[in-house]
Design a protein around this motif. Sequence first.
Motif, PDB file in Angstrom:
ATOM      1  N   LEU A  94       0.803  -1.218   0.000  1.00 47.15           N
ATOM      2  CA  LEU A  94       0.000   0.000   0.000  1.00 47.15           C
ATOM      3  C   LEU A  94       0.839   1.273   0.000  1.00 47.15           C
ATOM      4  O   LEU A  94       0.322   2.354  -0.261  1.00 47.15           O
ATOM      5  CB  LEU A  94      -0.936   0.006   1.228  1.00 47.15           C
ATOM      6  CG  LEU A  94      -1.911  -1.172   1.313  1.00 47.15           C
ATOM      7  CD1 LEU A  94      -2.738  -1.061   2.590  1.00 47.15           C
ATOM      8  CD2 LEU A  94      -2.817  -1.218   0.096  1.00 47.15           C
ATOM      9  N   VAL A  95       2.134   1.136   0.301  1.00 47.65           N
ATOM     10  CA  VAL A  95       2.987   2.313   0.417  1.00 47.65           C
ATOM     11  C   VAL A  95       4.190   2.141  -0.504  1.00 47.65           C
ATOM     12  O   VAL A  95       4.795   1.081  -0.554  1.00 47.65           O
ATOM     13  CB  VAL A  95       3.472   2.504   1.873  1.00 47.65           C
ATOM     14  CG1 VAL A  95       4.371   3.720   1.977  1.00 47.65           C
ATOM     15  CG2 VAL A  95       2.288   2.625   2.812  1.00 47.65           C
ATOM     16  N   TYR A  96       4.524   3.199  -1.246  1.00 46.87           N
ATOM     17  CA  TYR A  96       5.741   3.112  -2.058  1.00 46.87           C
ATOM     18  C   TYR A  96       6.339   4.491  -2.275  1.00 46.87           C
ATOM     19  O   TYR A  96       5.681   5.402  -2.743  1.00 46.87           O
ATOM     20  CB  TYR A  96       5.484   2.465  -3.420  1.00 46.87           C
ATOM     21  CG  TYR A  96       6.786   2.219  -4.152  1.00 46.87           C
ATOM     22  CD1 TYR A  96       7.439   1.006  -4.025  1.00 46.87           C
ATOM     23  CD2 TYR A  96       7.396   3.218  -4.892  1.00 46.87           C
ATOM     24  CE1 TYR A  96       8.647   0.775  -4.638  1.00 46.87           C
ATOM     25  CE2 TYR A  96       8.613   3.015  -5.505  1.00 46.87           C
ATOM     26  CZ  TYR A  96       9.242   1.786  -5.380  1.00 46.87           C
ATOM     27  OH  TYR A  96      10.443   1.573  -5.983  1.00 46.87           O
ATOM     28  N   ASP A  97       7.583   4.604  -1.892  1.00 46.19           N
ATOM     29  CA  ASP A  97       8.389   5.788  -2.196  1.00 46.19           C
ATOM     30  C   ASP A  97       9.772   5.279  -2.573  1.00 46.19           C
ATOM     31  O   ASP A  97      10.367   4.479  -1.847  1.00 46.19           O
ATOM     32  CB  ASP A  97       8.483   6.702  -0.976  1.00 46.19           C
ATOM     33  CG  ASP A  97       9.406   7.889  -1.234  1.00 46.19           C
ATOM     34  OD1 ASP A  97       8.932   8.878  -1.819  1.00 46.19           O
ATOM     35  OD2 ASP A  97      10.594   7.795  -0.853  1.00 46.19           O
ATOM     36  N   ARG A  98      10.290   5.723  -3.715  1.00 47.55           N
ATOM     37  CA  ARG A  98      11.531   5.156  -4.233  1.00 47.55           C
ATOM     38  C   ARG A  98      12.693   5.308  -3.266  1.00 47.55           C
ATOM     39  O   ARG A  98      13.430   4.368  -2.998  1.00 47.55           O
ATOM     40  CB  ARG A  98      11.900   5.778  -5.580  1.00 47.55           C
ATOM     41  CG  ARG A  98      13.052   5.038  -6.232  1.00 47.55           C
ATOM     42  CD  ARG A  98      13.400   5.612  -7.572  1.00 47.55           C
ATOM     43  NE  ARG A  98      14.239   6.803  -7.446  1.00 47.55           N
ATOM     44  CZ  ARG A  98      14.855   7.383  -8.468  1.00 47.55           C
ATOM     45  NH1 ARG A  98      14.677   6.911  -9.678  1.00 47.55           N
ATOM     46  NH2 ARG A  98      15.593   8.451  -8.298  1.00 47.55           N
ATOM     47  N   LYS A  99      12.867   6.499  -2.703  1.00 53.22           N
ATOM     48  CA  LYS A  99      13.982   6.723  -1.794  1.00 53.22           C
ATOM     49  C   LYS A  99      13.855   5.859  -0.544  1.00 53.22           C
ATOM     50  O   LYS A  99      14.848   5.314  -0.048  1.00 53.22           O
ATOM     51  CB  LYS A  99      14.061   8.205  -1.426  1.00 53.22           C
ATOM     52  CG  LYS A  99      14.487   9.095  -2.585  1.00 53.22           C
ATOM     53  CD  LYS A  99      14.613  10.543  -2.160  1.00 53.22           C
ATOM     54  CE  LYS A  99      15.078  11.418  -3.334  1.00 53.22           C
ATOM     55  NZ  LYS A  99      15.175  12.847  -2.943  1.00 53.22           N
TER      56      LYS A  99
END
Length: 563
Positions: A94-99
Amino acid sequence: MMNLKLYTLPGNSLDLPHLAVPQLVGYLKKYYSNVQQKDFNLDVIDYMLRKEYLEKVFIDLKNDTRIDKDQLIAYEDIVVNHLDWAKNYINNELVYDRKEYILASKVIQIALKVISFKYNYYWDFKQIRPKFFADTIESNINISKSNVNNIFKDIFENEIVDIIDNEIDIVTVSITYEWQFIHALYFARMLKEKSEKVKIIIGGSFISHFSFELRKLINEKCIDAVVLYQGEEVIKFLIEYWTEKDKSKLDTIKIEYEIDDRFIVYSNSHEAMREIPDFSELDLKKYLSNKTILPILSSSNCSYGKCCFCSHFHSYGNAKNHFNLARIMETMKIYKSEYEVDVIYFVDECIDFDHIISISEMMINNRFDILWMVETRADVKYNDKSAINILLESGCCFISFGLETTSDRVLNDMNKGFASKDAIECINSFKDSKILVATTLMIGFPTETIEESSNTLNSIFSELEIDYFGVSIYALLKHSIMDFNREKYFEEVESTDELILSYRFKVLDKAYDRNEFKKLLDKFKIKTSIKRHFLLIDNIIGRTHLTLFKDEQASFKKSRCYS
C-alpha cells in the motif's frame, strides 16, 4: 511408499521463489502423494533476518579484530533499530516511495553484510559467496567436514531434525549457482551423519557443467546420485529403483557413472518442464517484495542459441521448443487463482518475438488481467507500434533486451544476428509505451577495442531510451561455442579449476588487455555517478512509480564521453 522432500538452497533470490524445485514438485506429484518442498531462502528471512539473531551476531563480532569497530557500531545502530521497519516497508503493497524503498533495501543489505562478516562470506541479494571459496571438488569436500564456516548451520540442523522426525526417505537439492555448491555439501554431510539411510540427490544447472569432475563426489559417499541437465524424469526412475530394487527401472535413462549403488545420471527429456509448478507449501507473502511474483517457463533453451559467448544451452541438453499455449494459459490461471499472484515473470533463457506475441494475444483473448515481465532478443518486428500495443494491453510491464555492444563488427563476431542500428531502433520504439525497458551490455569481447567498448557505454545515455541496464565484462564460459573453438579467438587458455565456469585466457590480438576494460567500466561508473543499489525486483515492475534512470538521464547526457 517413499517420502520425498525437495530443497531450494540459500543464495537464490529473497524476493521470489526459484522455479526449479516447484517445477519438479509439480511433476512428481503426478506420481507420488508424499512430496514436500522447502525454500531455505524463507528460513533466511524468518530466522536470520531477525533483530534477535543479528544482536547475537553483533555480540560475537565485538572482539573480531578484522572489523572496524566504529563501522560495526554504525551498522548495529542501523540494523537493530531499522531491520523490522525495512522488512515491513518492502512487503507493504500500500505504500511506495523510491527513496524509502532504496533505504529499506540498504538496511537489509547491511544485515546480510554483518552476518557475512562472522562467517567470512560476501553476501548480497544476488549471491552468497564464501571468501574462502574453494574451486575443486576435494577442497569443497574437506571444508564441508567442519562447520566452522557453515553460515547456515542452525537452519540446516533444524531441518535435519524435521527430516528424521517425518521419516523422509529421499532428499533432492537444487544447485543453481557455483556458490551454492559448498552449502549443498554442508547440508548433505550433516544429514548423512544423522541418517545414512536417507538418499540424497543433487542436480541443477550449475551441476550439469561438471559431470566428469563430480565422480569424486560420488566416491565420497555423501551423495547418492548426481542428476545432470533436466532431471525430473531421471529422479522418478531413481525413486522407482530405490523403492523396488529393480535395476531395469534405470534402463530408459543414461548412467554416466556408477559405483556401489550411487550414480551420475541424465536424460534429455523435457517432459517435466511442461508441468504446472507447485508452490503450495511456500508462504509467498514472506518473500521480500510488495508484489507476489512467480516465475514461469514458456519454452526450453534460448530461442536463438547462436551467440558464441553463451553457454546456457548446455543445461538443456541442446533441446529447443515452445511449450503448448493452452498449458501456459492454464498455468497462469492457477497462479492467479491459487497463489493470488500480482506479477508473472517469464524466466525463459530468451523468448522470440513470435512466441511473445502469441502469448500476449492469448492473454488478451482470455481477458486475463496480470502484469508480466520478459527477457527477449532485439527484433525489428517490435518497431511496429501495434506489436507494442499488444504487449501493453496484455499486461507487459517490463521487457529486457540483450544488446551487448553497439559495434556492428563486434556484433558480427559475437554472432548476435542483428545490426546495432536495428537493435537500438527496436529498444527505443518502447520509449513512450509505459513498458519499462532494460538492456544488458558486454564490454571486453576478445575482438573488441577499448574505443568500441567506450562507444557502447556512451550509448546508454546518448542513444538508448532505457529505464534500466546492466554491464558486464566478457568471460570465456565453459561449454560456450567459443570454448569449443578456442583456436579462433585465443592464443592461450589456462586450465580452470574444477568448479569455475569461466577460464583465464590470452587473446590472439596482442593489444588486448582485459584490465583496461575493467578500468574503463570503473571510470564509467564514477563519471556518471552511478551507484549500484541492491534493489529487489519490485523496483523494476512498477509502471508509474519507478523509472530507475529515466528521470536522471537529462543530467547524465551532459557527460557523454567516458573514454
